[in-house]
Design an enzyme around this catalytic site. Structure first.
Site, PDB file in Angstrom:
ATOM      1  N   TYR A   1       0.838  -1.207   0.000  1.00  8.12           N
ATOM      2  CA  TYR A   1       0.000   0.000   0.000  1.00  8.12           C
ATOM      3  C   TYR A   1       0.873   1.258   0.000  1.00  8.12           C
ATOM      4  O   TYR A   1       0.571   2.222  -0.690  1.00  8.12           O
ATOM      5  CB  TYR A   1      -0.940   0.008   1.221  1.00  8.12           C
ATOM      6  CG  TYR A   1      -1.968   1.116   1.127  1.00  8.12           C
ATOM      7  CD1 TYR A   1      -3.210   0.881   0.525  1.00  8.12           C
ATOM      8  CD2 TYR A   1      -1.698   2.393   1.606  1.00  8.12           C
ATOM      9  CE1 TYR A   1      -4.142   1.887   0.399  1.00  8.12           C
ATOM     10  CE2 TYR A   1      -2.631   3.412   1.482  1.00  8.12           C
ATOM     11  CZ  TYR A   1      -3.863   3.146   0.883  1.00  8.12           C
ATOM     12  OH  TYR A   1      -4.782   4.147   0.761  1.00  8.12           O
TER      13      TYR A   1
ATOM     14  N   PHE B   1      -8.195  20.921 -24.759  1.00  9.64           N
ATOM     15  CA  PHE B   1      -8.462  19.497 -24.832  1.00  9.64           C
ATOM     16  C   PHE B   1      -9.672  19.234 -23.932  1.00  9.64           C
ATOM     17  O   PHE B   1      -9.817  19.860 -22.887  1.00  9.64           O
ATOM     18  CB  PHE B   1      -7.261  18.642 -24.412  1.00  9.64           C
ATOM     19  CG  PHE B   1      -7.558  17.183 -24.564  1.00  9.64           C
ATOM     20  CD1 PHE B   1      -7.606  16.606 -25.824  1.00  9.64           C
ATOM     21  CD2 PHE B   1      -7.865  16.401 -23.475  1.00  9.64           C
ATOM     22  CE1 PHE B   1      -7.946  15.267 -25.985  1.00  9.64           C
ATOM     23  CE2 PHE B   1      -8.203  15.051 -23.628  1.00  9.64           C
ATOM     24  CZ  PHE B   1      -8.245  14.484 -24.887  1.00  9.64           C
ATOM     25  N   THR B   2     -10.528  18.282 -24.328  1.00 11.27           N
ATOM     26  CA  THR B   2     -11.822  18.068 -23.668  1.00 11.27           C
ATOM     27  C   THR B   2     -11.724  17.982 -22.138  1.00 11.27           C
ATOM     28  O   THR B   2     -12.295  18.805 -21.426  1.00 11.27           O
ATOM     29  CB  THR B   2     -12.478  16.782 -24.205  1.00 11.27           C
ATOM     30  OG1 THR B   2     -11.520  15.723 -24.127  1.00 11.27           O
ATOM     31  CG2 THR B   2     -12.903  16.946 -25.658  1.00 11.27           C
TER      32      THR B   2
ATOM     33  N   ASP C   1       0.868  19.998 -20.745  1.00 10.05           N
ATOM     34  CA  ASP C   1       0.160  18.734 -20.961  1.00 10.05           C
ATOM     35  C   ASP C   1       1.151  17.866 -21.733  1.00 10.05           C
ATOM     36  O   ASP C   1       1.329  18.025 -22.939  1.00 10.05           O
ATOM     37  CB  ASP C   1      -1.132  18.964 -21.756  1.00 10.05           C
ATOM     38  CG  ASP C   1      -1.912  17.662 -21.945  1.00 10.05           C
ATOM     39  OD1 ASP C   1      -1.301  16.580 -21.832  1.00 10.05           O
ATOM     40  OD2 ASP C   1      -3.124  17.731 -22.214  1.00 10.05           O
TER      41      ASP C   1
ATOM     42  N   LYS D   1      -0.633   7.339 -23.590  1.00 10.03           N
ATOM     43  CA  LYS D   1      -0.203   7.733 -24.946  1.00 10.03           C
ATOM     44  C   LYS D   1       1.306   7.465 -25.079  1.00 10.03           C
ATOM     45  O   LYS D   1       1.685   6.311 -25.223  1.00 10.03           O
ATOM     46  CB  LYS D   1      -0.552   9.194 -25.219  1.00 10.03           C
ATOM     47  CG  LYS D   1      -1.883   9.706 -24.613  1.00 10.03           C
ATOM     48  CD  LYS D   1      -3.121   9.147 -25.222  1.00 10.03           C
ATOM     49  CE  LYS D   1      -4.423   9.530 -24.507  1.00 10.03           C
ATOM     50  NZ  LYS D   1      -4.688  10.875 -24.089  1.00 10.03           N
TER      51      LYS D   1
ATOM     52  N   ARG E   1     -14.852  13.456 -35.928  1.00 10.68           N
ATOM     53  CA  ARG E   1     -14.530  14.694 -35.220  1.00 10.68           C
ATOM     54  C   ARG E   1     -15.092  15.833 -36.063  1.00 10.68           C
ATOM     55  O   ARG E   1     -14.410  16.485 -36.802  1.00 10.68           O
ATOM     56  CB  ARG E   1     -13.005  14.861 -35.043  1.00 10.68           C
ATOM     57  CG  ARG E   1     -12.410  13.945 -33.996  1.00 10.68           C
ATOM     58  CD  ARG E   1     -12.490  14.527 -32.591  1.00 10.68           C
ATOM     59  NE  ARG E   1     -13.521  13.940 -31.786  1.00 10.68           N
ATOM     60  CZ  ARG E   1     -13.420  13.708 -30.475  1.00 10.68           C
ATOM     61  NH1 ARG E   1     -12.304  13.949 -29.850  1.00 10.68           N
ATOM     62  NH2 ARG E   1     -14.425  13.237 -29.799  1.00 10.68           N
TER      63      ARG E   1
ATOM     64  N   PHE F   1     -21.690  12.289 -29.249  1.00 13.85           N
ATOM     65  CA  PHE F   1     -20.979  11.463 -30.230  1.00 13.85           C
ATOM     66  C   PHE F   1     -20.741  10.035 -29.738  1.00 13.85           C
ATOM     67  O   PHE F   1     -20.638   9.114 -30.531  1.00 13.85           O
ATOM     68  CB  PHE F   1     -19.648  12.112 -30.643  1.00 13.85           C
ATOM     69  CG  PHE F   1     -18.698  12.368 -29.510  1.00 13.85           C
ATOM     70  CD1 PHE F   1     -18.784  13.537 -28.771  1.00 13.85           C
ATOM     71  CD2 PHE F   1     -17.715  11.454 -29.183  1.00 13.85           C
ATOM     72  CE1 PHE F   1     -17.909  13.770 -27.722  1.00 13.85           C
ATOM     73  CE2 PHE F   1     -16.834  11.684 -28.140  1.00 13.85           C
ATOM     74  CZ  PHE F   1     -16.941  12.848 -27.403  1.00 13.85           C
TER      75      PHE F   1
HETATM   76  C1  LIG Z   1      -5.832  11.663 -23.452  1.00 18.32           C
HETATM   77  C2  LIG Z   1      -5.478  13.058 -23.158  1.00 18.32           C
HETATM   78  C3  LIG Z   1      -5.682  13.641 -21.895  1.00 18.32           C
HETATM   79  C4  LIG Z   1      -6.420  12.925 -20.780  1.00 18.32           C
HETATM   80  O1  LIG Z   1      -5.772  11.788 -20.368  1.00 18.32           O
HETATM   81  P1  LIG Z   1      -6.570  10.481 -19.862  1.00 18.32           P
HETATM   82  O2  LIG Z   1      -5.458   9.551 -19.497  1.00 18.32           O
HETATM   83  O3  LIG Z   1      -7.411   9.998 -20.995  1.00 18.32           O
HETATM   84  O4  LIG Z   1      -7.365  10.894 -18.676  1.00 18.32           O
HETATM   85  C5  LIG Z   1      -5.259  14.938 -21.709  1.00 18.32           C
HETATM   86  N1  LIG Z   1      -4.679  15.648 -22.698  1.00 18.32           N
HETATM   87  C6  LIG Z   1      -4.480  15.139 -23.917  1.00 18.32           C
HETATM   88  C7  LIG Z   1      -3.851  15.960 -24.973  1.00 18.32           C
HETATM   89  C8  LIG Z   1      -4.869  13.828 -24.190  1.00 18.32           C
HETATM   90  O5  LIG Z   1      -4.701  13.331 -25.433  1.00 18.32           O
END
Ligand SMILES: *Cc1c(COP(=O)(O)O)cnc(C)c1O
Length: 467
Positions: A82, A134-135, A225, A268, A392, A459
């Site tokens: 833990y 970004f969303t 980011d 990613k 998109r 979507f």
């Molecule tokens: C995927 C992504 C995120 C969010 O990350 P998650 O691991 O999906 O929560 C943030 N910024 C960018 C540019 C991304 O592509």
């Protein structure tokens, strides 16, 4: 006496993969009739297909990477304590070494880090400038009471602009915002490299350095980011004169040095299926974040991740910054994009780091935007060859809350996102051939009508019928 050897013209250097295949995942092959039934049952929405019915899955590059044998071996040395798992220290060391930040907190994925950071730094009424939204990032900024302001250069919004760094910040737009609202209302500048929503387009080192100097002169932080910062480093190496001779690892570290911390989705660049982190240089903010992470993610030495997953991510980070890896990764994306360009198929240029974006407005000019041309094109690619892509365009853009009308976005795109180390060149060839076949028959296609529309993020779950 030896004959002079005639000089041979230099051949194209291949992007070939720096690995070989040890384990394979067999795919189900479907017939056209089966696919027609599957996509009709899915309401012509690729999000509603079963993954089993998909042959080449280009929906996203998020969490879809193939891990190496070293990463899988790392999973076996998971220390599931833990507190104080040894895998946390491997991860911390890898991030400090390659990204250069001082303090590291693991999170369950990128949005976990965005949530903590936004809660700590943003007060209601604040402004957060960034190189395109970004969303999830913007949503967390808004939930904390902030307003996102797009300060990306205008070229980013033009699918035909050949600008080599369409992710750059427009310094004039940023200066204007600082003048308008005051530096004290800007908790940080949100910089992404590469910029996902602009098509995986990079920001240059020179631009980030200039943003950093401007920010420092106003005492404003920069938060990166870092989701695709390694891919961004590759474009800097290829396109920015001072960096042709530098390694990806060196470029990445310099890039991060112009920022005060980062949020990261390990799904990613970092070659794992789940995970992320928050990194900071300021000890006071770190202390606050470390405390907050126990509320939302987990103890600060696991933050929502299993020990084995932290180990796999530590190894993935090291693999991700190898020049040979990144050349092959982006080389594969460019290979597919170049093939489509050679066949005069309309795509967003320059080719970005993680995906090819088909320009559905140019592809299907006879289908009006309110008959969902990108949605149709994505469905048609599935029918043609079992390839799953993502809309998109107008469906993703949603409706105006006040008028109830669709938003009509400038860009109506289909994204073909390439997972890392998963598909072969033959898969890319087949994808290009399928796109070309659909393009050849494009005049026969008719639009769609929406028959079910969910209230939020439509979507994902909307359903359609053929007109
Ligand atoms: C995927 C992504 C995120 C969010 O990350 P998650 O691991 O999906 O929560 C943030 N910024 C960018 C540019 C991304 O592509």
């Amino acid at each position: 006496m030896t004959d002079a050897i005639p000089e041979r013209p230099r051949r194209r250097r291949s992007w070939a993969e720096p690995y070989k295949i040890k384990v394979v995942e067999p795919l189900k092959m479907t017939t056209r009739a089966e696919r027609e039934q599957a996509i009709a049952e899915a309401g012509y929405n690729t999000f509603l297909l079963r993954s089993e019915d998909v042959y080449i899955d280009l929906l996203t590059d998020s969490g879809t990477s193939a891990m190496s044998d070293r990463q899988w071996a790392g999973m076996m040395v998971g220390d599931e304590a833990y507190a104080g798992s040894k895998n946390f220290y491997s991860l911390e060391e890898a991030i400090q070494k390659y990204y250069g930040y001082r303090y590291i907190l693991p999170t369950h994925q990128g949005r976990g880090a965005e949530n903590i950071l936004s809660k700590i730094l943003i007060k209601p009424g604040d402004y957060i400038p960034g190189n395109m939204y970004f969303t999830t990032t913007r949503l967390h900024q808004e939930l904390a009471g902030g307003t996102f302001v797009d300060v990306i250069i205008d070229e980013a919004h033009d699918p035909r602009s050949q600008h080599p760094f369409k992710g750059n910040v427009d310094l004039q737009k940023l200066t204007d915002l600082i003048k308008r609202v005051g530096a004290e209302r800007i908790p940080y500048i949100s910089v992404a490299g590469t910029v996902n929503m602009a098509g995986g387009q990079p920001i240059s080192m020179a631009n980030l350095r200039a943003v950093y100097e401007l920010a420092k002169s106003h005492d404003i932080r920069i938060i990166l980011d870092a989701t695709r910062a390694v891919e961004n480093a590759y474009f800097i190496q290829q396109r920015e004169a001072d960096y042709h001779q530098q390694s990806i690892a060196i470029i990445l570290k310099e890039f991060c040095s112009y920022t005060d911390g980062c949020t990261m989705s390990g799904k990613k660049d970092a070659l794992v299926n789940i995970g992320g982190w928050l990194a900071l240089n300021d000890p006071d903010i770190y202390e606050e974040a470390r405390n907050m992470i126990v509320i939302y993610e987990g103890l600060h030495t696991y933050g929502g991740m299993a020990g084995r997953d932290m180990e796999a991510m530590a190894i993935g980070i090291e693999e991700s910054v190898q020049d040979d890896h990144i050349r092959a990764r982006i080389g594969q994306v460019e290979y597919l994009g170049q093939k489509l360009l050679d066949w005069n198929i309309p795509i967003v240029v320059p080719i970005g780091g993680h995906a090819i974006y088909l320009d559905a407005k140019a592809f299907l000019p006879h289908i009006p935007q309110d008959q969902f041309p990108a949605q149709l094109l994505a469905a048609e690619l599935y029918r043609e060859a079992g390839i799953r892509a993502m809309e998109r365009g107008i469906v993703s853009a949603g409706r105006n809350k006040d008028t109830g009308d669709h938003y009509y976005p400038e860009l109506e795109l289909v994204r073909l996102t390439i997972p890392r180390r998963v598909y072969t060149q033959a898969h890319m060839d087949l994808t290009a051939e399928a796109v070309d076949e659909v393009y050849y028959n494009r005049h026969r296609l008719r639009g769609l009508k929406m028959v079910y529309e969910p209230k939020y993020l439509r979507f994902f779950q909307a359903r359609f019928e053929l007109l």
